[in-house]
Every structure is written in C-alpha cells, then in structure tokens.
Design a protein around this motif. Structure first.
Motif, PDB file in Angstrom:
ATOM      1  N   GLY A  32      45.265  41.134  52.152  1.00 45.57           N
ATOM      2  CA  GLY A  32      43.932  41.724  52.021  1.00 45.57           C
ATOM      3  C   GLY A  32      43.695  42.700  53.165  1.00 45.57           C
ATOM      4  N   VAL A  63      45.329  43.675  48.188  1.00 46.86           N
ATOM      5  CA  VAL A  63      43.921  43.785  47.824  1.00 46.86           C
ATOM      6  C   VAL A  63      43.259  44.695  48.845  1.00 46.86           C
ATOM      7  N   SER A 131      48.206  48.126  38.733  1.00 40.77           N
ATOM      8  CA  SER A 131      46.863  47.520  38.818  1.00 40.77           C
ATOM      9  C   SER A 131      46.398  47.236  37.395  1.00 40.77           C
ATOM     10  N   LEU A 174      45.071  45.272  43.777  1.00 40.13           N
ATOM     11  CA  LEU A 174      43.770  44.858  43.247  1.00 40.13           C
ATOM     12  C   LEU A 174      42.646  45.537  44.005  1.00 40.13           C
ATOM     13  N   MET A 190      36.414  41.887  48.957  1.00 43.81           N
ATOM     14  CA  MET A 190      37.870  41.883  49.116  1.00 43.81           C
ATOM     15  C   MET A 190      38.360  40.489  49.520  1.00 43.81           C
ATOM     16  N   VAL A 193      38.390  38.094  46.629  1.00 40.96           N
ATOM     17  CA  VAL A 193      39.471  38.424  45.688  1.00 40.96           C
ATOM     18  C   VAL A 193      40.818  37.963  46.243  1.00 40.96           C
ATOM     19  N   ALA A 194      41.082  38.280  47.515  1.00 43.49           N
ATOM     20  CA  ALA A 194      42.385  37.921  48.102  1.00 43.49           C
ATOM     21  C   ALA A 194      42.551  36.400  48.124  1.00 43.49           C
ATOM     22  N   THR A 197      42.964  34.939  44.590  1.00 40.99           N
ATOM     23  CA  THR A 197      44.273  35.333  44.051  1.00 40.99           C
ATOM     24  C   THR A 197      45.376  34.504  44.694  1.00 40.99           C
TER      25      THR A 197
END
Ligand SMILES: CC(C)(COP(=O)(O)OP(=O)(O)OC[C@H]1O[C@@H](n2cnc3c(N)ncnc32)[C@H](O)[C@@H]1OP(=O)(O)O)[C@@H](O)C(=O)NCCC(=O)NCCS
Length: 446
Positions: A32, A63, A131, A174, A190, A193-194, A197
């Motif tokens: 990230g 990400v 992506s 991403l 971010m 998301v990281a 994921t």
C-alpha cells in the motif's frame, strides 16, 4: 560502473541476499503506497524496485492512495475537502475529483511500469499491470450524525480473480475504489483496501510505504530508534493506550491496520518510510530491515527441521566447517539425520540450528552443530536453541547433554556446562571421538 570492479564486496553481498530471494519466491505481498509518495515523485523508483521483486518471483498487489491528489483536484474546483474523524466525507464533487485523480494516477503508474530504457534497472523488465473491478464496497453511512455519502469500506475482495491475474504473471494494481451491487461507486481508503486484500489473499506480507518512519522503540520518544520487530501483543497494548488517530501521521494510524491484518492471519505487516531510497528492498532483503515489522510472536520461529531445510542448513553450517569450528558433515549425513535438527528462523529464513543425538542407555545426549548465522549472532538465538535442545532431551527422560567444542568453551561455561575428560563419553561416542581434533568435552546436568 561495473559491479565486477568490486568483486570483493559485490559477491558476498549478492550471496547474503540469496536466502531471502529463495524464501520469498512464490509469496504474495500486498504493498500500500500513500498518495504522498507519488506526489513526492517516488513513483519511478518505486516501480523499479517492485519490478525487481516481481522478477525475483514475488507476487505483488499494489494499492495506491490518493489523498493529496484528490485534495488538489478539489482545490482546483474551489471546493472544500471535508473530513470527519480522519476519514474523507465524499460528496458528489469529491467523488468526481477522486475518479479524476484515480484515472490520472493509474495512467502514471502504468507508464512507470512500462519504462524500459537501457542502462536503467527497468531494462529488459516485462511486467504487465492488471486492474479491474476486484472490490465490492459498502457505504460508511452516517457517523456521529455526519453522512459520509460516497465514502465506503471494502465489503468483499475477489481474491480468486486476483490470483488468476498473478498466476498469469501480472502485477495487480488497485485504486481505492469499489462498487456496490447496485453499481454505485464508493471512495475507499487505501489502508482499508490493502488490509482487506492482504487478508482475503492470506498474503505473506502487507507493506505500507508511508510518510512516517515506523514505530519507535520508545513510542513516546521520537528520538528513540525505530523498533524493527514489534510483537503483536505490544502493538495491541499501544493501540489501547493511544488516542484514536485522526490523520495518517498520527500515532497508531497505520499500526491499527497492521494489527488487523496480523490477527486475521497475515504473517507480517510492515510500516516503511517512502522518503528512504530503496526502503522496500532494504526491508525485504536485509536482516534488520529499515521500518517496523509487526509479527505475531506465535509464529516466532523455533521448530524441528524437515527435509525441505537441508540445503539451507548446509549453507548455514558450511562456512563454520571451513573455519574448523564445526566438524564436516556431508549432505547425505544431514539428510539422514534431519529429524535431529532444531532450527530458528526469522521471517521464513533460517538463521540457526542445533542437532540432538540421544544416547539413551547412557542417559545423555550430544548437542551438535550448534550454529547461528553471523548475521544474527548476539541476539539470543544460540541460547534459545540450547534451551529447546535441553527441553527435547528432558522430554526423552535424559539426565544430561554434552558438547564437543574446540573454540566455544566460554559460551558453554556461561550456560552451565562443565569440562570433563573425554573418557566420560558414552562408549559408542568414544569410539568416534577424533583424538587429533582434541575437542573439549563439556557436560550440563539437566
Ligand atoms: C556460539 C554461537 C552458537 C552463539 O550464538 P548466538 O546466537 O550469538 O548466542 P547468544 O546470542 O545466545 O549469546 C551471545 C553471547 O555469547 C558470546 N559468544 C559468542 N561466541 C562465543 C564464543 N565462541 N565464546 C564465548 N562467548 C561467545 C557473545 O559475545 C555474546 O555475549 P554477550 O551476551 O555477553 O554479549 C554462535 O556464536 C556460533 O554459531 N558460533 C560459531 C559456531 C560454533 O562455534 N558453534 C559451537 C560448536 S560446539
């Protein structure tokens, strides 16, 4: 300048990196990157470092963040950037700005991974960036009476599709965007998301490249050194004591994501400063690293060896055999005796070993091949291996352990061993005693 001008430094350096290259091949890292890193012009170098890691067999999900880029778009539109408790409130204008910023950043990132100029680290690199709509989102909703509108959290990660892209050799990119099942777009964080994921992929590492250096050894004293290896229990204690972070530079902001990932089965989470050139490479391919690595102590790292460890053990022991500190053992012997070995590993790389050979009738056992890599000596690994060997011997009902040593007497004396005459050895072992080597026999009663 050719590296071969410095073969005396290049060759040992390259060999020192080799265990990490072997250990990480085929592993999955989620990286990230704060939008600030890209704003600070770090993208070309970051792409080079990630391409190199990818070439060495690491599966990568990247990400990107975009906080400063979205704020910049809003500034151009003369529209205020709104935050509540450190999280963006995404109104319609902010959503537009986020889409524009993400589009621009993706373009720049794809361009950075497509560089291939001769005489740069990207020459000959062939790396495809993929992506897609891998993320499903859900709205943040109304918090403390504040409607967060188009701000969202990750609801689901399509790990299978990402694995497919990585199986095909691609790097997955991403943006912090997700869609709800009704097709509505949500602006995500971010860090969320990281983390989600990394959890969905059960990644081997989650790495944040951030505007901070990591967590300090004395967390309240920024002048104290960076804590390179932080235990999950300590991190949880810090988070309980610290006030809720409101911005990315506040204490505990990244750490809480690392803790979440670690609790959900991601082995290692790292917080690194993007300001340091090559921070990623230093963290991943050196023993001490550069930022803070969060580890679940349960994973630490004494275990019995298996046949997969034979090559690493040989690489560890061999330099000491050459120096005459250890008796030479060939591969067949180590393969045959692999069950006797206990190893210590850090982050998947073997740093030490010791073997236990019981002489049950004599009520004793030999501890042989006690070795700790020069890269991690003096940190207690030798002591931990000894304790483990003692436990194993005790569990077999043995009354003592002994060692044969030529140069390490003082280390053993400090740990309760006493010198005895070689005649003390069990008959079977005495027959194999090499009188020319004149090793000192030392015994410890358990
Ligand atoms: C001996 C060895 C296993 C110790 O491992 P380690 O992880 O560094 O050990 P620890 O961290 O638990 O202990 C470090 C302490 O031992 C001391 N030490 C290390 N080697 C020593 C030696 N040969 N003689 C006396 N003391 C020694 C260190 O100075 C340090 O002392 P300190 O705590 O007072 O600073 C490691 O040095 C090694 O692999 N040596 C080469 C192989 C060898 O000799 N093996 C023994 C074969 S019988």
């Amino acid at each position: 300048m050719s590296a071969l001008v410095f073969p005396h430094t290049f060759v040992p350096w390259f060999r020192a990196v080799a265990p990490y290259i072997h250990a990480y091949r085929g592993e999955t890292f989620v990286v990230g990157v704060a939008g600030e890193a890209i704003a600070a012009g770090k993208l070309p170098v970051l792409a080079q470092d990630l391409a190199l890691m990818h070439a060495m067999g690491i599966r990568i999900v990247l990400v990107h963040g975009f906080r400063p880029q979205v704020d910049e778009q809003l500034r151009l539109k003369n529209h205020p950037a709104k935050y509540h408790r450190g999280m963006r409130v995404t109104d319609a204008v902010a959503l537009d700005s986020a889409q524009e910023a993400a589009g621009q950043l993706r373009f720049e990132i794809e361009a950075a991974f497509s560089q291939g100029l001769p005489n740069t680290p990207m020459a000959n690199a062939t790396l495809r960036v993929v992506s897609g709509n891998f993320l499903t989102a859900k709205p943040v909703g109304i918090v403390d009476g504040v409607d967060h509108e188009h701000s969202g959290f990750v609801r689901r990660v399509d790990a299978t599709a990402m694995q497919g892209a990585m199986n095909a050799g691609a790097l997955v990119l991403l943006s912090p965007f997700g869609f709800s099942p009704t097709g509505e777009a949500f602006n995500l964080m971010m860090e969320d998301v990281a983390t989600e994921t990394a959890i969905a992929l059960q990644a081997d590492k989650l790495i944040f490249l951030t505007e901070i250096d990591g967590v300090h050894e004395q967390p309240d004293d920024p002048a104290s050194p960076i804590d390179t290896e932080l235990a999950l229990a300590d991190a949880e204690r810090y988070l309980r004591d610290w006030p809720e972070p409101r911005s990315a530079t506040d204490r505990g902001f990244y750490l809480r994501y690392c803790v979440k990932a670690c609790r959900a089965g991601v082995d290692r989470s790292h917080i690194l400063p993007f300001a340091v050139d090559g921070a990623l490479l230093q963290e991943v391919y050196t023993h001490d690293g550069i930022g803070t690595m969060l580890v679940d102590e349960k994973l630490e790292s004494l275990r019995e060896a298996t046949s997969d460890d034979v090559s690493s053990l040989i690489a560890l022991i061999e330099p000491f055999e050459r120096e005459g500190m250890l008796v030479k053992r060939d591969r067949t012997e180590i393969e045959r005796d692999i069950d006797h070995y206990t190893i210590v590993e850090h982050d998947g790389v073997i740093f030490g070993c010791a073997a236990l050979y019981p002489y049950v009738q004599a009520g004793t056992a030999e501890m042989a091949a006690l070795t700790v890599s020069p890269l991690s000596q003096g940190q207690g690994d030798g002591e931990r291996l000894l304790k483990r060997i003692e436990q194993r011997a005790k569990a077999m009902g043995l009354k003592s352990i002994f060692v044969l040593t030529t140069r390490t007497m003082h280390w053993f004396i400090k740990r309760g061993f006493q010198v005895v005459d070689p005649d003390w050895l069990p008959e079977e072992r005495k027959r194999k005693y090499n009188w020319d080597r004149r090793s000192v026999v030392m015994v410890k009663t358990l």
